[in-house]
Write a protein that holds these residues in place. Structure first.
Motif, PDB file in Angstrom:
ATOM      1  N   GLY A  55       0.778  -1.227   0.000  1.00  0.00           N
ATOM      2  CA  GLY A  55       0.000   0.000   0.000  1.00  0.00           C
ATOM      3  C   GLY A  55       0.811   1.278   0.000  1.00  0.00           C
ATOM      4  N   ALA A  56       2.128   1.185  -0.247  1.00  0.00           N
ATOM      5  CA  ALA A  56       2.973   2.378  -0.225  1.00  0.00           C
ATOM      6  C   ALA A  56       3.928   2.372  -1.418  1.00  0.00           C
ATOM      7  CB  ALA A  56       3.777   2.439   1.075  1.00  0.00           C
ATOM      8  N   ILE A  57       4.410   3.561  -1.735  1.00  0.00           N
ATOM      9  CA  ILE A  57       5.441   3.726  -2.757  1.00  0.00           C
ATOM     10  C   ILE A  57       6.747   3.953  -2.010  1.00  0.00           C
ATOM     11  CG2 ILE A  57       6.256   5.172  -4.656  1.00  0.00           C
ATOM     12  CD1 ILE A  57       3.225   5.854  -5.130  1.00  0.00           C
ATOM     13  N   TRP A  58       7.721   3.085  -2.256  1.00  0.00           N
ATOM     14  CA  TRP A  58       9.015   3.119  -1.595  1.00  0.00           C
ATOM     15  C   TRP A  58      10.030   3.694  -2.575  1.00  0.00           C
ATOM     16  CZ3 TRP A  58       8.673   1.571   3.436  1.00  0.00           C
ATOM     17  CH2 TRP A  58       7.527   0.857   3.782  1.00  0.00           C
ATOM     18  N   ILE A  59      10.720   4.747  -2.154  1.00  0.00           N
ATOM     19  CA  ILE A  59      11.618   5.477  -3.039  1.00  0.00           C
ATOM     20  C   ILE A  59      13.029   5.469  -2.457  1.00  0.00           C
ATOM     21  CG2 ILE A  59      12.090   7.728  -4.089  1.00  0.00           C
ATOM     22  CD1 ILE A  59       8.945   8.165  -3.704  1.00  0.00           C
ATOM     23  N   HIS A  60      13.963   5.062  -3.279  1.00  0.00           N
ATOM     24  CA  HIS A  60      15.379   5.001  -2.933  1.00  0.00           C
ATOM     25  C   HIS A  60      15.994   6.389  -3.091  1.00  0.00           C
ATOM     26  CE1 HIS A  60      19.583   4.405  -4.190  1.00  0.00           C
ATOM     27  NE2 HIS A  60      19.571   3.384  -3.361  1.00  0.00           N
ATOM     28  N   SER A  61      16.917   6.744  -2.200  1.00  0.00           N
ATOM     29  CA  SER A  61      17.550   8.058  -2.280  1.00  0.00           C
ATOM     30  C   SER A  61      18.913   8.027  -1.606  1.00  0.00           C
ATOM     31  CB  SER A  61      16.668   9.098  -1.569  1.00  0.00           C
ATOM     32  OG  SER A  61      17.267  10.376  -1.552  1.00  0.00           O
ATOM     33  N   ALA A 118      12.118  -2.533   2.317  1.00  0.00           N
ATOM     34  CA  ALA A 118      11.905  -1.707   1.128  1.00  0.00           C
ATOM     35  C   ALA A 118      13.013  -1.943   0.106  1.00  0.00           C
ATOM     36  CB  ALA A 118      11.846  -0.232   1.520  1.00  0.00           C
ATOM     37  N   LEU A 119      14.252  -2.020   0.561  1.00  0.00           N
ATOM     38  CA  LEU A 119      15.365  -2.258  -0.352  1.00  0.00           C
ATOM     39  C   LEU A 119      15.269  -3.650  -0.989  1.00  0.00           C
ATOM     40  CD1 LEU A 119      18.174  -0.504   1.678  1.00  0.00           C
ATOM     41  CD2 LEU A 119      17.349   0.158  -0.599  1.00  0.00           C
ATOM     42  N   ARG A 120      14.791  -4.626  -0.247  1.00  0.00           N
ATOM     43  CA  ARG A 120      14.557  -5.958  -0.838  1.00  0.00           C
ATOM     44  C   ARG A 120      13.524  -5.878  -1.961  1.00  0.00           C
ATOM     45  NH1 ARG A 120      14.310  -7.711   4.650  1.00  0.00           N
ATOM     46  NH2 ARG A 120      16.370  -8.432   5.235  1.00  0.00           N
ATOM     47  N   GLU A 121      12.458  -5.106  -1.734  1.00  0.00           N
ATOM     48  CA  GLU A 121      11.436  -4.950  -2.777  1.00  0.00           C
ATOM     49  C   GLU A 121      12.009  -4.269  -4.014  1.00  0.00           C
ATOM     50  OE1 GLU A 121       8.468  -6.317  -3.051  1.00  0.00           O
ATOM     51  OE2 GLU A 121       8.840  -7.276  -1.130  1.00  0.00           O
ATOM     52  N   LEU A 122      12.851  -3.278  -3.812  1.00  0.00           N
ATOM     53  CA  LEU A 122      13.503  -2.626  -4.946  1.00  0.00           C
ATOM     54  C   LEU A 122      14.413  -3.607  -5.689  1.00  0.00           C
ATOM     55  CD1 LEU A 122      14.135   0.748  -3.184  1.00  0.00           C
ATOM     56  CD2 LEU A 122      12.997   0.534  -5.391  1.00  0.00           C
ATOM     57  N   LYS A 125      12.306  -6.004  -7.661  1.00  0.00           N
ATOM     58  CA  LYS A 125      11.732  -5.379  -8.849  1.00  0.00           C
ATOM     59  C   LYS A 125      12.758  -5.227  -9.968  1.00  0.00           C
ATOM     60  CE  LYS A 125       9.428  -1.245 -10.564  1.00  0.00           C
ATOM     61  NZ  LYS A 125       8.749  -0.004 -10.210  1.00  0.00           N
ATOM     62  N   TYR A 126      13.933  -4.716  -9.643  1.00  0.00           N
ATOM     63  CA  TYR A 126      14.893  -4.347 -10.680  1.00  0.00           C
ATOM     64  C   TYR A 126      15.905  -5.443 -11.023  1.00  0.00           C
ATOM     65  CZ  TYR A 126      12.916   0.297 -10.443  1.00  0.00           C
ATOM     66  OH  TYR A 126      12.044   1.352 -10.503  1.00  0.00           O
ATOM     67  N   LEU A 127      16.244  -6.297 -10.070  1.00  0.00           N
ATOM     68  CA  LEU A 127      17.208  -7.374 -10.338  1.00  0.00           C
ATOM     69  C   LEU A 127      16.795  -8.656  -9.615  1.00  0.00           C
ATOM     70  CD1 LEU A 127      20.569  -5.405 -10.128  1.00  0.00           C
ATOM     71  CD2 LEU A 127      19.659  -6.560 -12.140  1.00  0.00           C
TER      72      LEU A 127
END
Length: 162
Positions: A55-61, A118-122, A125-127
């Motif tokens: 239910g959230a958007i997780w953004i890397h920065s 969150a980083l696991r989800e990123l 998604k990407y790799l």
């Protein structure tokens, strides 16, 4: 102006249900995060890698920079993503697309386990083929990585299909 007036979809014939808009957020490769920089009250939009889950958007920065400075103490933001975008010609020039927009408050994630998740989800998604080494790399970069969480107060979507 009410929230309904601010966030309505003008082209009702292209509006998609929230569930489809959430699918676009899950599947779109990249998105744009827009916010207002309080220094000078200037708009600021930046393309970001992100993951939509739970239910959230997780953004890397990074832990520095303009985006970090604007968002670190909480700010309202607008997020948009599009996919399956292509130009087409029928009897005129147009484009087909699926898009989603989310509006809400952004929070800096400070809990280490929430950041890891969150980083696991990123990574997933990407790799996804590198999940076997994801935790090792997450641990190595956790201190120098910021994660922001946008919990949408509203999600809308539009699509134009052939």
């Amino acid at each position: 102006m009410t929230d309904d007036e601010k966030f309505h979809v003008r082209r009702k014939d292209r509006e998609i249900p929230r569930e489809e808009a959430e699918r676009v957020l899950r599947e779109a490769e990249y998105g744009t995060l827009a916010m207002v920089d309080p220094d000078g009250n200037a708009p600021y939009g930046v393309p970001v890698s992100f993951a939509f889950c739970s239910g959230a958007i997780w953004i890397h920065s990074a832990n520095a920079g303009r985006k970090f400075r604007i968002l670190e103490n909480g700010a309202e933001a607008h997020f948009s993503a599009a996919q399956n975008v292509r130009a087409v010609f029928t009897k005129y020039f147009t484009s087909c697309y699926e898009s989603a927009m989310a509006f809400g408050r952004v929070e800096l994630v400070t809990d280490a386990e929430e950041k890891r998740a969150a980083l696991r989800e990123l990574c997933r998604k990407y790799l996804p083929e590198k999940m076997d080494v994801a935790d090792e790399h997450i641990s190595h970069s956790l201190a120098r990585t910021a994660i922001f969480k946008l919990v949408p107060a509203r999600i809308t979507g539009k699509a134009k299909r052939p």
